[in-house]
Design a protein around this motif. Sequence first.
Motif, PDB file in Angstrom:
ATOM      1  N   SER A 164     -16.873 -43.045  48.070  1.00 41.31           N
ATOM      2  CA  SER A 164     -17.217 -41.797  48.756  1.00 41.31           C
ATOM      3  C   SER A 164     -16.727 -40.580  47.982  1.00 41.31           C
ATOM      4  O   SER A 164     -17.321 -39.504  48.048  1.00 41.31           O
ATOM      5  CB  SER A 164     -16.631 -41.786  50.172  1.00 41.31           C
ATOM      6  OG  SER A 164     -15.209 -41.836  50.130  1.00 41.31           O
ATOM      7  N   GLY A 220     -16.613 -40.493  44.702  1.00 38.12           N
ATOM      8  CA  GLY A 220     -17.348 -40.430  43.438  1.00 38.12           C
ATOM      9  C   GLY A 220     -16.524 -40.794  42.216  1.00 38.12           C
ATOM     10  O   GLY A 220     -16.941 -40.531  41.086  1.00 38.12           O
ATOM     11  N   TYR A 260     -16.070 -43.212  40.047  1.00 40.04           N
ATOM     12  CA  TYR A 260     -16.732 -44.457  39.702  1.00 40.04           C
ATOM     13  C   TYR A 260     -16.176 -45.161  38.467  1.00 40.04           C
ATOM     14  O   TYR A 260     -16.625 -46.260  38.133  1.00 40.04           O
ATOM     15  CB  TYR A 260     -18.220 -44.198  39.466  1.00 40.04           C
ATOM     16  CG  TYR A 260     -19.008 -43.827  40.710  1.00 40.04           C
ATOM     17  CD1 TYR A 260     -18.548 -44.151  41.978  1.00 40.04           C
ATOM     18  CD2 TYR A 260     -20.228 -43.150  40.604  1.00 40.04           C
ATOM     19  CE1 TYR A 260     -19.260 -43.822  43.105  1.00 40.04           C
ATOM     20  CE2 TYR A 260     -20.956 -42.817  41.730  1.00 40.04           C
ATOM     21  CZ  TYR A 260     -20.474 -43.148  42.986  1.00 40.04           C
ATOM     22  OH  TYR A 260     -21.197 -42.823  44.100  1.00 40.04           O
ATOM     23  N   ARG A 302     -20.907 -49.389  37.484  1.00 46.35           N
ATOM     24  CA  ARG A 302     -21.112 -47.941  37.455  1.00 46.35           C
ATOM     25  C   ARG A 302     -22.480 -47.589  36.873  1.00 46.35           C
ATOM     26  O   ARG A 302     -23.201 -46.761  37.414  1.00 46.35           O
ATOM     27  CB  ARG A 302     -20.010 -47.270  36.635  1.00 46.35           C
ATOM     28  CG  ARG A 302     -20.129 -45.744  36.619  1.00 46.35           C
ATOM     29  CD  ARG A 302     -19.030 -45.111  35.795  1.00 46.35           C
ATOM     30  NE  ARG A 302     -19.017 -43.655  35.950  1.00 46.35           N
ATOM     31  CZ  ARG A 302     -18.112 -42.863  35.392  1.00 46.35           C
ATOM     32  NH1 ARG A 302     -17.147 -43.379  34.644  1.00 46.35           N
ATOM     33  NH2 ARG A 302     -18.164 -41.563  35.581  1.00 46.35           N
ATOM     34  N   HIS A 334     -26.028 -45.849  38.534  1.00 48.69           N
ATOM     35  CA  HIS A 334     -26.794 -44.767  37.910  1.00 48.69           C
ATOM     36  C   HIS A 334     -28.242 -45.204  37.691  1.00 48.69           C
ATOM     37  O   HIS A 334     -29.187 -44.446  37.970  1.00 48.69           O
ATOM     38  CB  HIS A 334     -26.157 -44.385  36.579  1.00 48.69           C
ATOM     39  CG  HIS A 334     -26.943 -43.389  35.784  1.00 48.69           C
ATOM     40  ND1 HIS A 334     -27.166 -42.100  36.203  1.00 48.69           N
ATOM     41  CD2 HIS A 334     -27.585 -43.509  34.595  1.00 48.69           C
ATOM     42  CE1 HIS A 334     -27.895 -41.454  35.314  1.00 48.69           C
ATOM     43  NE2 HIS A 334     -28.171 -42.296  34.335  1.00 48.69           N
ATOM     44  N   ASP A 393     -31.119 -41.007  44.708  1.00 49.36           N
ATOM     45  CA  ASP A 393     -30.208 -39.937  45.122  1.00 49.36           C
ATOM     46  C   ASP A 393     -30.373 -39.543  46.582  1.00 49.36           C
ATOM     47  O   ASP A 393     -29.422 -39.132  47.236  1.00 49.36           O
ATOM     48  CB  ASP A 393     -30.403 -38.702  44.239  1.00 49.36           C
ATOM     49  CG  ASP A 393     -29.826 -38.889  42.841  1.00 49.36           C
ATOM     50  OD1 ASP A 393     -28.896 -39.712  42.706  1.00 49.36           O
ATOM     51  OD2 ASP A 393     -30.306 -38.243  41.902  1.00 49.36           O
ATOM     52  N   ARG A 404     -27.888 -40.730  49.265  1.00 55.85           N
ATOM     53  CA  ARG A 404     -26.550 -40.176  49.386  1.00 55.85           C
ATOM     54  C   ARG A 404     -26.517 -38.664  49.630  1.00 55.85           C
ATOM     55  O   ARG A 404     -25.890 -38.196  50.560  1.00 55.85           O
ATOM     56  CB  ARG A 404     -25.746 -40.468  48.107  1.00 55.85           C
ATOM     57  CG  ARG A 404     -25.510 -41.937  47.865  1.00 55.85           C
ATOM     58  CD  ARG A 404     -24.867 -42.169  46.507  1.00 55.85           C
ATOM     59  NE  ARG A 404     -25.728 -41.678  45.424  1.00 55.85           N
ATOM     60  CZ  ARG A 404     -26.792 -42.328  44.975  1.00 55.85           C
ATOM     61  NH1 ARG A 404     -27.125 -43.487  45.509  1.00 55.85           N
ATOM     62  NH2 ARG A 404     -27.532 -41.833  44.007  1.00 55.85           N
ATOM     63  N   LYS A 405     -27.200 -37.915  48.781  1.00 55.10           N
ATOM     64  CA  LYS A 405     -26.994 -36.465  48.790  1.00 55.10           C
ATOM     65  C   LYS A 405     -28.277 -35.647  48.790  1.00 55.10           C
ATOM     66  O   LYS A 405     -28.225 -34.417  48.669  1.00 55.10           O
ATOM     67  CB  LYS A 405     -26.177 -36.073  47.561  1.00 55.10           C
ATOM     68  CG  LYS A 405     -26.799 -36.520  46.242  1.00 55.10           C
ATOM     69  CD  LYS A 405     -25.902 -36.217  45.059  1.00 55.10           C
ATOM     70  CE  LYS A 405     -26.534 -36.699  43.761  1.00 55.10           C
ATOM     71  NZ  LYS A 405     -25.681 -36.432  42.585  1.00 55.10           N
TER      72      LYS A 405
END
Length: 223
Positions: A50, A52, A54, A160, A164, A203, A206-207
């Motif tokens: 949460s 970030g 990573y 990680r 991505h 994306d 999440r955001k």
Amino acid sequence: MKIKLLKFTNDPEKICAVAAKLCRSSENIDEISGNFTKEKIKELLSRIISSGHYSVLEHSSFTFGVEGISRVLLAQLTRHRIASFSVQSQRYVRFENGVEYVVPDTIKKNKTLLKKYDDFLKNTETLYKEFLDEGIPAEDARYILPNASATKIVITMNARELKHFFSLRCCNRSQWEIRDMACLMLNLVKKKAALLFSDAGPDCVRKGCNEVFSCGKPWKKYK
């Protein structure tokens, strides 16, 4: 397309949690590892993900075997630098028993164009075999093979980089073939490390969408 998870880091979530705890602990590694429960691992990884942070996810890696993908997909895949790829070589492999091809659904739905597509590929395959029969090296005969030619590949990425990769390639606006592959890969790793990939996906999961030309649609998980 066929995808198999060949190998992955043993206890991938715990090793990432140990790495994260080590950064702010005076305990030695054996003590940190021995004191971890499933609940503590979940709590720590939830905070790490949460926030970030990573970098600790790089300690877990996953290796996939992929078959039946096109050279179109391969060109996109190798843009992801932090990964390892081993690809079936058209230079050394002689496809004397036939060349496998990928056919997009949009072409399959058009019977007229599908026939032309098939005829073109058959003619190309015939010419390829003629080159081989005339002594042309496979590394030169391959020049006539189209992007539709199928290949096989072994891919290794750490957690990680996978996150991505999924953020870009699971997106609705990603090219369909690599999107299908990415979503299948995501399904596989979630079965082995659900905590590490709890928020994995495009994306918008999440955001919010970062695409210049958004599809405007919520992301649907691949089934």
